[in-house]
Design a protein around this motif. Structure first.
Motif, PDB file in Angstrom:
ATOM      1  N   SER A   1       4.055  21.083  10.068  1.00 20.48           N
ATOM      2  CA  SER A   1       4.719  22.390  10.056  1.00 20.48           C
ATOM      3  C   SER A   1       3.949  23.435  10.870  1.00 20.48           C
ATOM      4  CB  SER A   1       4.900  22.881   8.624  1.00 20.48           C
ATOM      5  OG  SER A   1       3.633  23.097   8.034  1.00 20.48           O
ATOM      6  N   ARG A   2       2.898  22.962  11.551  1.00 25.20           N
ATOM      7  CA  ARG A   2       2.050  23.814  12.390  1.00 25.20           C
ATOM      8  C   ARG A   2       1.230  24.817  11.593  1.00 25.20           C
ATOM      9  NH1 ARG A   2       5.248  24.700  18.001  1.00 25.20           N
ATOM     10  NH2 ARG A   2       6.011  22.597  18.142  1.00 25.20           N
ATOM     11  N   LYS A   3       1.043  24.529  10.322  1.00 25.44           N
ATOM     12  CA  LYS A   3       0.185  25.353   9.481  1.00 25.44           C
ATOM     13  C   LYS A   3      -1.105  24.587   9.222  1.00 25.44           C
ATOM     14  CE  LYS A   3       3.994  27.504   7.011  1.00 25.44           C
ATOM     15  NZ  LYS A   3       4.643  27.650   5.715  1.00 25.44           N
ATOM     16  N   VAL A   4      -2.160  25.321   8.961  1.00 22.86           N
ATOM     17  CA  VAL A   4      -3.414  24.707   8.538  1.00 22.86           C
ATOM     18  C   VAL A   4      -3.479  24.888   7.032  1.00 22.86           C
ATOM     19  CG1 VAL A   4      -5.924  24.835   8.685  1.00 22.86           C
ATOM     20  CG2 VAL A   4      -4.542  25.130  10.744  1.00 22.86           C
ATOM     21  N   THR A   5      -3.672  23.809   6.308  1.00 25.11           N
ATOM     22  CA  THR A   5      -3.649  23.879   4.844  1.00 25.11           C
ATOM     23  C   THR A   5      -4.660  22.913   4.243  1.00 25.11           C
ATOM     24  OG1 THR A   5      -2.143  23.953   2.945  1.00 25.11           O
ATOM     25  CG2 THR A   5      -1.778  22.200   4.551  1.00 25.11           C
ATOM     26  N   SER A   6      -4.792  22.982   2.925  1.00 26.33           N
ATOM     27  CA  SER A   6      -5.766  22.154   2.202  1.00 26.33           C
ATOM     28  C   SER A   6      -5.138  21.584   0.942  1.00 26.33           C
ATOM     29  CB  SER A   6      -6.980  23.000   1.805  1.00 26.33           C
ATOM     30  OG  SER A   6      -7.600  23.561   2.931  1.00 26.33           O
ATOM     31  N   GLY A   7      -5.694  20.480   0.464  1.00 24.62           N
ATOM     32  CA  GLY A   7      -5.258  19.904  -0.801  1.00 24.62           C
ATOM     33  C   GLY A   7      -5.527  18.421  -0.877  1.00 24.62           C
ATOM     34  N   THR A   8      -5.512  17.922  -2.101  1.00 20.77           N
ATOM     35  CA  THR A   8      -5.777  16.498  -2.301  1.00 20.77           C
ATOM     36  C   THR A   8      -4.662  15.634  -1.720  1.00 20.77           C
ATOM     37  OG1 THR A   8      -4.854  16.513  -4.551  1.00 20.77           O
ATOM     38  CG2 THR A   8      -7.215  16.938  -4.324  1.00 20.77           C
ATOM     39  N   SER A   9      -3.430  16.164  -1.669  1.00 22.46           N
ATOM     40  CA  SER A   9      -2.324  15.406  -1.072  1.00 22.46           C
ATOM     41  C   SER A   9      -2.552  15.146   0.408  1.00 22.46           C
ATOM     42  CB  SER A   9      -1.008  16.150  -1.258  1.00 22.46           C
ATOM     43  OG  SER A   9      -0.617  16.127  -2.598  1.00 22.46           O
ATOM     44  N   LEU A  10      -3.283  16.016   1.055  1.00 14.09           N
ATOM     45  CA  LEU A  10      -3.587  15.812   2.476  1.00 14.09           C
ATOM     46  C   LEU A  10      -4.656  14.749   2.678  1.00 14.09           C
ATOM     47  CD1 LEU A  10      -3.428  19.544   3.048  1.00 14.09           C
ATOM     48  CD2 LEU A  10      -2.241  17.984   4.573  1.00 14.09           C
ATOM     49  N   ALA A  11      -5.493  14.528   1.678  1.00 15.02           N
ATOM     50  CA  ALA A  11      -6.547  13.517   1.772  1.00 15.02           C
ATOM     51  C   ALA A  11      -6.005  12.104   1.552  1.00 15.02           C
ATOM     52  CB  ALA A  11      -7.645  13.826   0.753  1.00 15.02           C
ATOM     53  N   VAL A  12      -4.934  11.992   0.785  1.00 14.38           N
ATOM     54  CA  VAL A  12      -4.386  10.671   0.429  1.00 14.38           C
ATOM     55  C   VAL A  12      -4.000   9.837   1.649  1.00 14.38           C
ATOM     56  CG1 VAL A  12      -2.529   9.488  -0.834  1.00 14.38           C
ATOM     57  CG2 VAL A  12      -3.697  11.444  -1.867  1.00 14.38           C
ATOM     58  N   PRO A  13      -3.321  10.378   2.657  1.00 14.11           N
ATOM     59  CA  PRO A  13      -2.950   9.537   3.805  1.00 14.11           C
ATOM     60  C   PRO A  13      -4.141   8.920   4.549  1.00 14.11           C
ATOM     61  CG  PRO A  13      -1.654  11.541   3.802  1.00 14.11           C
ATOM     62  CD  PRO A  13      -2.710  11.706   2.751  1.00 14.11           C
ATOM     63  N   PHE A  14      -5.282   9.592   4.562  1.00 15.75           N
ATOM     64  CA  PHE A  14      -6.469   9.003   5.187  1.00 15.75           C
ATOM     65  C   PHE A  14      -6.862   7.708   4.472  1.00 15.75           C
ATOM     66  CE2 PHE A  14      -6.977  13.396   6.644  1.00 15.75           C
ATOM     67  CZ  PHE A  14      -7.372  13.212   7.960  1.00 15.75           C
ATOM     68  N   VAL A  15      -6.860   7.757   3.148  1.00 14.75           N
ATOM     69  CA  VAL A  15      -7.245   6.579   2.370  1.00 14.75           C
ATOM     70  C   VAL A  15      -6.153   5.513   2.445  1.00 14.75           C
ATOM     71  CG1 VAL A  15      -7.895   5.745   0.072  1.00 14.75           C
ATOM     72  CG2 VAL A  15      -8.721   7.968   0.886  1.00 14.75           C
ATOM     73  N   THR A  16      -4.896   5.940   2.409  1.00 18.65           N
ATOM     74  CA  THR A  16      -3.788   4.993   2.522  1.00 18.65           C
ATOM     75  C   THR A  16      -3.885   4.221   3.839  1.00 18.65           C
ATOM     76  OG1 THR A  16      -2.375   6.444   1.193  1.00 18.65           O
ATOM     77  CG2 THR A  16      -1.274   4.750   2.513  1.00 18.65           C
TER      78      THR A  16
ATOM     79  N   VAL B   1       0.871  -1.176   0.000  1.00 17.05           N
ATOM     80  CA  VAL B   1       0.000   0.000   0.000  1.00 17.05           C
ATOM     81  C   VAL B   1       0.910   1.229   0.000  1.00 17.05           C
ATOM     82  CG1 VAL B   1      -1.861   1.219   1.176  1.00 17.05           C
ATOM     83  CG2 VAL B   1      -1.763  -1.282   1.267  1.00 17.05           C
ATOM     84  N   ILE B   2       0.855   2.004  -1.091  1.00 16.70           N
ATOM     85  CA  ILE B   2       1.799   3.100  -1.301  1.00 16.70           C
ATOM     86  C   ILE B   2       1.067   4.432  -1.411  1.00 16.70           C
ATOM     87  CG2 ILE B   2       3.565   4.020  -2.859  1.00 16.70           C
ATOM     88  CD1 ILE B   2       4.035   1.010  -3.684  1.00 16.70           C
ATOM     89  N   ASN B   3       1.466   5.389  -0.593  1.00 16.12           N
ATOM     90  CA  ASN B   3       0.929   6.749  -0.590  1.00 16.12           C
ATOM     91  C   ASN B   3       1.704   7.581  -1.616  1.00 16.12           C
ATOM     92  OD1 ASN B   3      -0.617   8.826   1.466  1.00 16.12           O
ATOM     93  ND2 ASN B   3       1.175   9.745   0.518  1.00 16.12           N
ATOM     94  N   ALA B   4       1.001   8.198  -2.567  1.00 14.56           N
ATOM     95  CA  ALA B   4       1.643   9.056  -3.573  1.00 14.56           C
ATOM     96  C   ALA B   4       0.961  10.422  -3.556  1.00 14.56           C
ATOM     97  CB  ALA B   4       1.574   8.418  -4.953  1.00 14.56           C
ATOM     98  N   SER B   5       1.388  11.262  -2.642  1.00 12.97           N
ATOM     99  CA  SER B   5       0.853  12.620  -2.553  1.00 12.97           C
ATOM    100  C   SER B   5       1.652  13.518  -3.496  1.00 12.97           C
ATOM    101  CB  SER B   5       0.920  13.128  -1.118  1.00 12.97           C
ATOM    102  OG  SER B   5      -0.002  12.436  -0.315  1.00 12.97           O
ATOM    103  N   ILE B   6       1.675  13.140  -4.741  1.00 13.87           N
ATOM    104  CA  ILE B   6       2.417  13.850  -5.792  1.00 13.87           C
ATOM    105  C   ILE B   6       1.546  13.921  -7.037  1.00 13.87           C
ATOM    106  CG2 ILE B   6       4.709  13.161  -4.993  1.00 13.87           C
ATOM    107  CD1 ILE B   6       4.592  10.955  -7.180  1.00 13.87           C
ATOM    108  N   THR B   7       1.827  14.903  -7.888  1.00 16.92           N
ATOM    109  CA  THR B   7       1.108  14.992  -9.169  1.00 16.92           C
ATOM    110  C   THR B   7       2.055  15.472 -10.254  1.00 16.92           C
ATOM    111  OG1 THR B   7       0.403  17.282  -8.836  1.00 16.92           O
ATOM    112  CG2 THR B   7      -1.101  15.555  -8.060  1.00 16.92           C
TER     113      THR B   7
END
Length: 167
Positions: A117-132, A32-38
C-alpha cells in the motif's frame, strides 16, 4: 486462501473462514501456511483446524500479536502446534508493541517495513511472511518436513537476549 471479507467495520475473518481455508489448503497439498491473523480467544473451531495439520505434516506460521508485552496470548499463535513469530527491527531490536510469552518461537523483521500500500508500517503480521518463506524454502530445497524446517530455523537463529523495554 484469503479468509478476510469486507464489512462496514473493515476487513473481518471468522473461525469458520479460517477452517475453510485450512481445509482447502490441505486438500490442495499446501504444507506451509502463513497466518498473519490474531484472535484473543481460544476458539474450538480454530483448534480443530489446527488439529487437521498434524495429519498432513503441515504447519501454520502465526503472528504473535501487537497488544504489548503484558497482553495475554493470541490465537492461533498460542496453540502449541503453531510456529509463533514476533517482530524485531533489522538490527534485532524488539518491537515494543509485540506480545511476549513462552508461546513465541522465533522473531523476524517486522518494524518499519514498506508494504504494497506504499506505507511503512510495523507489526508481528509483517514478520510472519519472512518465516513462512524460510520454512517453505527449506521444505522445497532440502525435501524435509515443515516441522524439521522449523527446528532447523530455531537451531540456527541468533539469540537476541533478554527483551528490554526502556525508552
Amino acid at each position: 486462501a484469503s479468509i478476510f471479507q469486507k464489512s462496514r467495520r473493515g476487513s473481518r475473518a471468522s473461525s469458520a473462514d479460517f477452517l475453510r481455508a485450512i481445509d482447502w489448503m490441505l486438500k490442495s497439498g499446501v504444507t506451509v501456511i502463513n497466518a498473519s491473523i490474531t484472535s484473543p480467544t481460544k476458539n474450538p473451531v480454530v483448534l480443530y483446524a489446527m488439529s487437521m495439520l498434524s495429519h498432513k505434516q503441515a504447519i501454520v506460521i502465526a503472528a504473535a500479536g501487537n497488544r504489548g508485552p503484558s497482553a495475554p496470548p493470541v490465537y492461533p499463535a498460542a496453540i502449541e502446534s503453531a510456529f509463533a513469530v514476533t517482530a524485531v527491527s533489522v538490527d534485532g531490536d524488539a518491537y515494543p508493541l509485540a506480545n511476549t510469552g513462552d508461546y513465541i518461537d522465533i522473531s523476524a523483521p517486522g518494524i518499519d517495513l514498506p508494504t504494497t500500500s506504499r506505507k511503512v508500517t510495523s507489526g508481528t503480521s509483517l514478520a510472519v511472511p519472512f518465516v513462512t518463506a524460510a520454512v517453505a524454502g527449506l521444505v522445497q530445497m532440502w525435501g524435509i518436513s515443515p516441522r524439521a524446517a522449523q527446528s532447523s530455523l530455531q537451531a540456527h537463529a541468533r539469540h537476541l537476549g533478554a527483551r528490554r523495554w526502556e525508552s
